[in-house]
Design a protein around this motif. Sequence first.
Motif, mmCIF file in Angstrom:
data_model
loop_
_atom_site.group_PDB
_atom_site.id
_atom_site.type_symbol
_atom_site.label_atom_id
_atom_site.label_comp_id
_atom_site.label_asym_id
_atom_site.label_seq_id
_atom_site.Cartn_x
_atom_site.Cartn_y
_atom_site.Cartn_z
ATOM 1 N N SER A 113 0.869 -1.186 0.000
ATOM 2 C CA SER A 113 0.000 0.000 0.000
ATOM 3 C C SER A 113 0.903 1.233 0.000
ATOM 4 O O SER A 113 2.115 1.115 0.227
ATOM 5 C CB SER A 113 -0.896 0.024 1.251
ATOM 6 O OG SER A 113 -0.113 0.250 2.409
ATOM 7 N N GLY A 114 0.291 2.380 -0.205
ATOM 8 C CA GLY A 114 1.051 3.626 -0.120
ATOM 9 C C GLY A 114 1.612 3.816 1.281
ATOM 10 O O GLY A 114 2.764 4.231 1.448
ATOM 11 N N MET A 115 0.807 3.489 2.294
ATOM 12 C CA MET A 115 1.271 3.652 3.666
ATOM 13 C C MET A 115 2.422 2.706 3.983
ATOM 14 O O MET A 115 3.329 3.064 4.745
ATOM 15 C CB MET A 115 0.125 3.460 4.673
ATOM 16 C CG MET A 115 -0.889 4.610 4.702
ATOM 17 S SD MET A 115 -0.191 6.281 4.594
ATOM 18 C CE MET A 115 0.900 6.317 6.001
ATOM 19 N N ILE A 169 5.456 4.447 2.702
ATOM 20 C CA ILE A 169 5.893 5.591 3.527
ATOM 21 C C ILE A 169 6.457 5.086 4.862
ATOM 22 O O ILE A 169 7.476 5.577 5.350
ATOM 23 C CB ILE A 169 4.738 6.603 3.719
ATOM 24 C CG1 ILE A 169 4.269 7.113 2.347
ATOM 25 C CG2 ILE A 169 5.180 7.776 4.591
ATOM 26 C CD1 ILE A 169 2.993 7.959 2.386
ATOM 27 N N TYR A 225 -1.662 14.028 3.212
ATOM 28 C CA TYR A 225 -2.598 12.910 3.339
ATOM 29 C C TYR A 225 -2.728 12.539 4.828
ATOM 30 O O TYR A 225 -1.715 12.396 5.525
ATOM 31 C CB TYR A 225 -2.059 11.734 2.525
ATOM 32 C CG TYR A 225 -2.902 10.498 2.641
ATOM 33 C CD1 TYR A 225 -4.161 10.444 2.058
ATOM 34 C CD2 TYR A 225 -2.456 9.388 3.340
ATOM 35 C CE1 TYR A 225 -4.947 9.315 2.175
ATOM 36 C CE2 TYR A 225 -3.230 8.254 3.457
ATOM 37 C CZ TYR A 225 -4.482 8.229 2.875
ATOM 38 O OH TYR A 225 -5.254 7.110 2.989
ATOM 39 N N GLU A 229 3.907 17.000 -0.498
ATOM 40 C CA GLU A 229 2.993 16.601 -1.573
ATOM 41 C C GLU A 229 2.727 17.868 -2.365
ATOM 42 O O GLU A 229 2.619 18.937 -1.774
ATOM 43 C CB GLU A 229 1.637 16.138 -1.005
ATOM 44 C CG GLU A 229 1.648 14.828 -0.281
ATOM 45 C CD GLU A 229 0.293 14.507 0.373
ATOM 46 O OE1 GLU A 229 -0.753 15.036 -0.058
ATOM 47 O OE2 GLU A 229 0.307 13.718 1.325
ATOM 48 N N ASP A 266 5.638 13.057 -2.421
ATOM 49 C CA ASP A 266 4.508 12.152 -2.656
ATOM 50 C C ASP A 266 3.796 12.667 -3.908
ATOM 51 O O ASP A 266 3.174 13.726 -3.893
ATOM 52 C CB ASP A 266 3.586 12.153 -1.431
ATOM 53 C CG ASP A 266 2.411 11.185 -1.577
ATOM 54 O OD1 ASP A 266 2.010 10.900 -2.728
ATOM 55 O OD2 ASP A 266 1.874 10.746 -0.542
ATOM 56 N N THR A 316 1.403 11.168 -5.700
ATOM 57 C CA THR A 316 0.156 10.434 -5.950
ATOM 58 C C THR A 316 -0.862 11.253 -6.738
ATOM 59 O O THR A 316 -1.509 10.741 -7.655
ATOM 60 C CB THR A 316 -0.472 10.020 -4.600
ATOM 61 O OG1 THR A 316 0.455 9.194 -3.904
ATOM 62 C CG2 THR A 316 -1.779 9.279 -4.789
ATOM 63 N N PHE A 317 -1.026 12.538 -6.372
ATOM 64 C CA PHE A 317 -2.126 13.329 -6.917
ATOM 65 C C PHE A 317 -2.017 13.608 -8.418
ATOM 66 O O PHE A 317 -3.024 13.835 -9.071
ATOM 67 C CB PHE A 317 -2.256 14.659 -6.151
ATOM 68 C CG PHE A 317 -3.315 14.613 -5.097
ATOM 69 C CD1 PHE A 317 -3.505 13.464 -4.339
ATOM 70 C CD2 PHE A 317 -4.136 15.706 -4.857
ATOM 71 C CE1 PHE A 317 -4.489 13.404 -3.361
ATOM 72 C CE2 PHE A 317 -5.124 15.658 -3.885
ATOM 73 C CZ PHE A 317 -5.303 14.507 -3.143
ATOM 74 N N SER A 330 0.943 6.359 -3.868
ATOM 75 C CA SER A 330 -0.066 5.387 -3.522
ATOM 76 C C SER A 330 -0.530 4.845 -4.873
ATOM 77 O O SER A 330 -1.258 5.515 -5.610
ATOM 78 C CB SER A 330 -1.234 6.039 -2.780
ATOM 79 O OG SER A 330 -2.286 5.099 -2.729
ATOM 80 N N THR A 365 -2.581 2.687 -5.344
ATOM 81 C CA THR A 365 -4.024 2.458 -5.210
ATOM 82 C C THR A 365 -4.809 3.450 -6.059
ATOM 83 O O THR A 365 -5.928 3.162 -6.479
ATOM 84 C CB THR A 365 -4.416 2.690 -3.727
ATOM 85 O OG1 THR A 365 -3.474 2.023 -2.896
ATOM 86 C CG2 THR A 365 -5.812 2.220 -3.432
ATOM 87 N N LYS A 366 -4.237 4.613 -6.315
ATOM 88 C CA LYS A 366 -4.954 5.721 -6.921
ATOM 89 C C LYS A 366 -4.788 5.674 -8.448
ATOM 90 O O LYS A 366 -5.258 4.747 -9.067
ATOM 91 C CB LYS A 366 -4.468 7.035 -6.299
ATOM 92 C CG LYS A 366 -4.338 6.982 -4.751
ATOM 93 C CD LYS A 366 -5.625 6.782 -4.017
ATOM 94 C CE LYS A 366 -5.465 6.461 -2.541
ATOM 95 N NZ LYS A 366 -4.646 7.366 -1.757
ATOM 96 N N ALA A 403 -1.806 -0.495 -3.495
ATOM 97 C CA ALA A 403 -0.380 -0.654 -3.780
ATOM 98 C C ALA A 403 0.335 0.642 -3.428
ATOM 99 O O ALA A 403 -0.310 1.692 -3.281
ATOM 100 C CB ALA A 403 -0.144 -0.970 -5.259
ATOM 101 N N LEU A 422 -9.370 8.036 -4.398
ATOM 102 C CA LEU A 422 -9.312 8.908 -5.572
ATOM 103 C C LEU A 422 -8.564 8.180 -6.668
ATOM 104 O O LEU A 422 -7.989 7.118 -6.435
ATOM 105 C CB LEU A 422 -8.568 10.202 -5.206
ATOM 106 C CG LEU A 422 -7.104 10.033 -4.772
ATOM 107 C CD1 LEU A 422 -6.155 10.638 -5.775
ATOM 108 C CD2 LEU A 422 -6.868 10.650 -3.414
HETATM 109 C C1 LIG Z 1 -3.989 7.326 -0.530
HETATM 110 C C2 LIG Z 1 -2.769 8.118 -0.324
HETATM 111 C C3 LIG Z 1 -1.700 7.618 0.417
HETATM 112 C C4 LIG Z 1 -1.756 6.271 1.101
HETATM 113 O O1 LIG Z 1 -1.850 5.223 0.187
HETATM 114 P P1 LIG Z 1 -2.628 3.827 0.489
HETATM 115 O O2 LIG Z 1 -2.414 3.088 -0.766
HETATM 116 O O3 LIG Z 1 -4.043 4.159 0.786
HETATM 117 O O4 LIG Z 1 -1.946 3.220 1.666
HETATM 118 C C5 LIG Z 1 -0.563 8.406 0.532
HETATM 119 N N1 LIG Z 1 -0.486 9.624 -0.034
HETATM 120 C C6 LIG Z 1 -1.502 10.142 -0.735
HETATM 121 C C7 LIG Z 1 -1.364 11.499 -1.333
HETATM 122 C C8 LIG Z 1 -2.668 9.420 -0.907
HETATM 123 O O5 LIG Z 1 -3.693 9.948 -1.589
#
Ligand SMILES: *Cc1c(COP(=O)(O)O)cnc(C)c1O
Length: 389
Positions: A77-79, A82, A102, A144, A173, A175-176, A195, A197-198, A208, A326
């Motif tokens: 996961s993203g967490m 981190i 986040y 971020e 980070d 992700t966005f 993350s 996951t996004k 992931a 998201l």
């Molecule tokens: C969702 C998110 C995370 C954490 O990721 P997970 O996959 O939910 O563990 C970290 N940073 C940002 C910016 C996120 O949106």
Amino acid sequence: MRLRLETKCLHLEEDGVGCDHSGAISFPIYQTATFAHKAVGEGTGYDYSRLQNPTREQLEKIVAGLEYGVDALAFSSGMAAIATLMELFHPGDHVIVDEDLYGGSVRLFSHISEKNGILFSRVNCSKEDITGYIKEETKAVFIETPTNPMMNVTDIAAIAKITRERGLLFIVDNTFLSPYFQNPLELGANLVVHSGTKYLGGHNDTLAGFLVTNDQVLSEELRFLIKTNGAGLSPFDSWLILRGIKTLAIRMERIEKNAKCIAKWLERQELVTKVIYPGLPSHPGYEIMQRQSRGFGGMVTFEVESEEMARSILKNIKLIQFAESLGGTETLMTYPITQTHAEVPEELLSKNGITNRILRLSTGIEAIEDLIGELDRVFQLALSCRKDS
Ligand SMILES: *Cc1c(COP(=O)(O)O)cnc(C)c1O
């Protein structure tokens, strides 16, 4: 051969030389825990899937390519990503982190990293000069951009100039925006977090996380950590993310188009008191984004007149679903105050303007007419509740 980003979502630079994996076009899922050796010193290069697995490795190569890194590591996961990178630090080390992060990162830093003796300064990196916060013990800067959910934009190259001079690790980070719209390593960061996951996974179907670096020494330190803490991504989930990434480019284009349209439409609505989207020229980060990114992404935050209106909207949406997360194909609406930011300390929330009137949209790939139609319907309902009272 230097491939374009759209192509790198599907192919590695070294692809196409042979006919590996029986010619499979879709990379196989190596669903195995361990790997046999012919004799001592005659292995296949793989020993045990916690260390490495071919499916995870393929995904890591694709992501490293998209972020222009020498190495990418895939986590569960993203967490998990981190939490693993925080193992780079020792008790007494000091880290400068952005104030608007986040919620899960805020919780990790304040409940686990602080317990482990790591000290933090929370700084609005989009506005304040971080130089004044750097101490003898400072080891890293973590940001971020744009931030979640208030879309503060930080100049990555400007921070990189400071961290490079002081020998600090600069972590972004990303992700966005996803690597399709922004590449922090190219702008001077040392470590990129995702993350997966996004946007990378993109289908709201699995979790992931990634760490990507352009530093060989850092890559080796992180490889030691992932094999030791066992936070790596499973073969099946690696395959799902590989499959998701194949359409990253076309999804991001569509998602951004929808976000821009919705942001402009929201600006004209009477119950909306503020629209926060970095792709609007009125946004304070618009110019920096034009310099450092290739797009503005799909996250639109807006403020309505009252808490009642926010709750009415969340209760009435159907096509757009009220859910955390998201970056997927489906448009989702989040209420940061009770969801992603529920555990962020009150004073940080109010300082960042995250109130009970703030809603966050992650636009998907649906037809824009249907999304606007849905928003228009729930806004009418919310307005009628104002007239009643
Ligand atoms: C969702 C998110 C995370 C954490 O990721 P997970 O996959 O939910 O563990 C970290 N940073 C940002 C910016 C996120 O949106």
